[in-house]
Design an enzyme around this catalytic site. Structure first.
Site, PDB file in Angstrom:
ATOM      1  N   THR A  30      36.797  -8.108  11.722  1.00  0.00           N
ATOM      2  CA  THR A  30      35.471  -7.582  12.086  1.00  0.00           C
ATOM      3  C   THR A  30      34.773  -6.649  11.149  1.00  0.00           C
ATOM      4  O   THR A  30      35.357  -5.839  10.452  1.00  0.00           O
ATOM      5  CB  THR A  30      35.537  -6.819  13.430  1.00  0.00           C
ATOM      6  OG1 THR A  30      36.166  -7.622  14.378  1.00  0.00           O
ATOM      7  CG2 THR A  30      34.171  -6.476  13.941  1.00  0.00           C
ATOM      8  N   ASP A  46      29.662  -9.159  13.196  1.00  0.00           N
ATOM      9  CA  ASP A  46      29.867 -10.518  12.688  1.00  0.00           C
ATOM     10  C   ASP A  46      30.461 -11.339  13.838  1.00  0.00           C
ATOM     11  O   ASP A  46      30.535 -10.860  14.963  1.00  0.00           O
ATOM     12  CB  ASP A  46      30.799 -10.491  11.481  1.00  0.00           C
ATOM     13  CG  ASP A  46      32.227 -10.209  11.911  1.00  0.00           C
ATOM     14  OD1 ASP A  46      33.105 -11.054  11.680  1.00  0.00           O
ATOM     15  OD2 ASP A  46      32.459  -9.132  12.506  1.00  0.00           O
ATOM     16  N   ARG A  48      33.510 -13.562  13.592  1.00  0.00           N
ATOM     17  CA  ARG A  48      34.780 -14.258  13.343  1.00  0.00           C
ATOM     18  C   ARG A  48      35.912 -13.573  14.093  1.00  0.00           C
ATOM     19  O   ARG A  48      36.040 -12.352  14.065  1.00  0.00           O
ATOM     20  CB  ARG A  48      35.088 -14.241  11.842  1.00  0.00           C
ATOM     21  CG  ARG A  48      36.459 -14.825  11.501  1.00  0.00           C
ATOM     22  CD  ARG A  48      36.748 -14.772  10.033  1.00  0.00           C
ATOM     23  NE  ARG A  48      35.954 -15.739   9.290  1.00  0.00           N
ATOM     24  CZ  ARG A  48      36.023 -15.883   7.957  1.00  0.00           C
ATOM     25  NH1 ARG A  48      36.828 -15.120   7.267  1.00  0.00           N
ATOM     26  NH2 ARG A  48      35.282 -16.782   7.354  1.00  0.00           N
ATOM     27  N   LYS A  62      30.919 -10.470  19.889  1.00  0.00           N
ATOM     28  CA  LYS A  62      31.518  -9.141  19.828  1.00  0.00           C
ATOM     29  C   LYS A  62      30.622  -8.070  20.419  1.00  0.00           C
ATOM     30  O   LYS A  62      31.017  -6.912  20.493  1.00  0.00           O
ATOM     31  CB  LYS A  62      31.835  -8.782  18.378  1.00  0.00           C
ATOM     32  CG  LYS A  62      32.828  -9.750  17.785  1.00  0.00           C
ATOM     33  CD  LYS A  62      33.276  -9.366  16.427  1.00  0.00           C
ATOM     34  CE  LYS A  62      34.065 -10.510  15.825  1.00  0.00           C
ATOM     35  NZ  LYS A  62      34.533 -10.258  14.486  1.00  0.00           N
ATOM     36  N   GLY A  76      39.104  -4.751  16.786  1.00  0.00           N
ATOM     37  CA  GLY A  76      40.494  -4.559  17.162  1.00  0.00           C
ATOM     38  C   GLY A  76      41.009  -5.790  17.888  1.00  0.00           C
ATOM     39  O   GLY A  76      40.588  -6.896  17.613  1.00  0.00           O
ATOM     40  N   SER A 158      37.612  -4.054   9.919  1.00  0.00           N
ATOM     41  CA  SER A 158      38.202  -4.224   8.589  1.00  0.00           C
ATOM     42  C   SER A 158      37.127  -4.263   7.506  1.00  0.00           C
ATOM     43  O   SER A 158      37.386  -3.929   6.356  1.00  0.00           O
ATOM     44  CB  SER A 158      39.037  -5.506   8.561  1.00  0.00           C
ATOM     45  OG  SER A 158      38.226  -6.600   8.879  1.00  0.00           O
ATOM     46  N   ASP A 195      34.837  -9.260   3.064  1.00  0.00           N
ATOM     47  CA  ASP A 195      36.054  -8.998   3.820  1.00  0.00           C
ATOM     48  C   ASP A 195      36.564 -10.301   4.413  1.00  0.00           C
ATOM     49  O   ASP A 195      35.792 -11.074   4.967  1.00  0.00           O
ATOM     50  CB  ASP A 195      35.746  -7.987   4.942  1.00  0.00           C
ATOM     51  CG  ASP A 195      36.924  -7.774   5.851  1.00  0.00           C
ATOM     52  OD1 ASP A 195      36.729  -7.742   7.076  1.00  0.00           O
ATOM     53  OD2 ASP A 195      38.048  -7.644   5.341  1.00  0.00           O
ATOM     54  N   SER A 198      36.172 -10.830   8.351  1.00  0.00           N
ATOM     55  CA  SER A 198      34.844 -11.003   8.951  1.00  0.00           C
ATOM     56  C   SER A 198      34.216 -12.231   8.356  1.00  0.00           C
ATOM     57  O   SER A 198      34.447 -12.581   7.200  1.00  0.00           O
ATOM     58  CB  SER A 198      33.939  -9.818   8.656  1.00  0.00           C
ATOM     59  OG  SER A 198      34.643  -8.624   8.746  1.00  0.00           O
TER      60      SER A 198
END
Lengths: 269, 148
Positions: A30, A46, A48, A62, A76, A158, A195, A198
């Site tokens: 995330t 995002d 994913r 999310k 998380g 992340s 990242d 994400s």
């Protein structure tokens, strides 16, 4: 025992020791951000969800609703953010009905932090909570252990460093709504590209004082799958039929039942 | 008289054979396997290697309740906690519905404990007979309650 169950803890420890590892909980990896503007607040995420190094969901949601004008973005463990958010949303609704007042963002925050502190961080829910209430617009964040932060712009997950780089460079006080949306979308895109945890699309939710909250699901989709070079469908007739045999599974029997006109209305004939 | 926010570590230092179940009538050194229907009890597994959160969560509500009563005692005098405890005990002694039929309705307790406008995991995952757990049969439960 009622409530969350600890019965399988020893069994799972034993199995791990014998080499049968536990299944990976779907994590959201995330990038989530929140940003205040003049007269409101906007949050973005995002889409994913990962299970280890596999993408579990290419387009997950999310952004969760705690109240019609209070939304939160969760990073998380996906199940933890979802369930904790729903529990607190129910509690917030009951509380606001009992008090006969609009729910406040700090109420949601306090409920979340007290709940997460009780579970000592084992509920892996890192949330950015934002909304408008009778006291104004608020942007707050909660960590899994129960600590909270207030700020004018926040990022978690992340991809938070990638997003924070964009936020730090371009944030300014009292932006317009469009500027804030662009800033958040850019910050999420920075997380998406840089990242691994994400990816996919950008979701945005705008909460403005005096207006309804607006959720833009898939506001940006910079990761549409490329069209295949050829059509891989087989034309009709590609497979030759060698032999055909039809067998009736049921024996169909047709009979005609006549209804007498005088006792047509009889219920039990 | 302490004001605790977090439950104390309840790791027991000594247990007896009856700590985790009633003794069998014919063999007082063992648990009553026929009544519980769960099989021989491994006492070590009940004491060691438990999840670090388990004690904290199972004692959380009780600890908060005790702290609240202690605060009332300090602010309003000894009468307050005594009256509140009395009201709860009235409920407990007059309400009875077997666990096999779902346990007694928590309406009165919820109102007294200010839980009627909140939802917790215990309301969602009730852990009683409906979720497949082994609960006491009607006779043992009533015997316990009445004190036979």
């Amino acid at each position: 025992m009622p409530g969350l169950n600890f019965d399988y803890y020893q069994r799972n420890q034993f199995l791990s020791a014998k080499g049968f590892g536990q299944p990976m909980a779907t994590s959201t990896g995330t990038t989530i951000v929140g940003c205040k503007f003049k007269g409101g607040v906007v949050i973005a995420a995002d889409t994913r969800a990962t299970a280890g190094s596999i993408v579990a969901d290419k387009n997950c949601e999310k952004l969760h609703r705690l109240a019609p004008k209070i939304w939160c973005a969760g990073a998380g463990t996906a199940a933890d953010t979802e369930m904790v958010t729903q529990l607190i949303a129910s509690n917030l609704e009951l509380h606001s009905l009992a008090q006969n007042r609009q729910p406040r963002v700090i109420t949601a925050l306090t409920m979340l932090k007290q709940h997460l502190f009780q579970y000592q961080g084992h509920l892996g829910a890192y949330l950015i909570v934002a909304g408008v209430d009778p006291t104004g617009a608020h942007l707050l964040s909660v960590q899994a252990h129960g600590s909270t932060d207030i700020g004018k712009y926040q990022s978690l997950g992340s991809g938070s460093l990638a997003a924070m780089a964009v936020l730090e460079t371009n944030f300014k006080e009292d932006m317009t709504k469009e500027e804030a949306i662009k800033l958040c979308a850019d910050a999420i895109q920075s997380g998406i590209w840089n990242d691994l945890g994400s990816g996919s699309n950008v979701d945005i939710c705008v909460m403005e004082v005096g207006k309804d909250a607006e959720l833009y699901r898939n506001y940006l989709t910079p990761n549409v799958r490329a069209e295949k070079a050829r059509s891989y469908k087989f034309a009709r007739g590609t497979t030759a039929v060698l032999r055909e045999s039809v067998r009736n599974i049921l024996d169909v029997e047709e009979t005609v039942i006549t209804f007498n006109s005088n006792d047509a209305m009889e219920v039990d004939a | 008289m302490s004001l605790r926010l977090i439950p104390d570590n309840n790791q027991v230092s000594s247990i007896s054979t009856t700590t985790f179940g009633e003794a069998a009538a014919s063999a007082p050194g063992l648990q009553d396997i026929l009544k519980t229907g769960e099989g021989p009890l491994n006492l070590a597994s009940k004491v060691n290697n438990r999840h670090p959160l388990e004690g904290r969560i199972s004692n959380w509500e009780q600890t908060q309740y005790e702290t609240r009563l202690e605060t009332y005692r300090r602010v309003f005098g000894a009468g307050e906690p005594i009256k509140r405890t009395m009201e709860l005990q009235i409920i407990e002694s007059t309400d009875f519905k077997p666990s096999l039929l779902g346990g007694s309705d928590p309406l009165h307790k919820d109102i007294l404990l200010n839980r009627d406008s909140s939802v917790t995991w215990e309301d969602i995952y009730k852990g009683g007979f409906e979720s497949g757990n082994n609960v006491k049969d009607f006779h043992s439960e009533l015997e316990n309650k009445v004190g036979i």
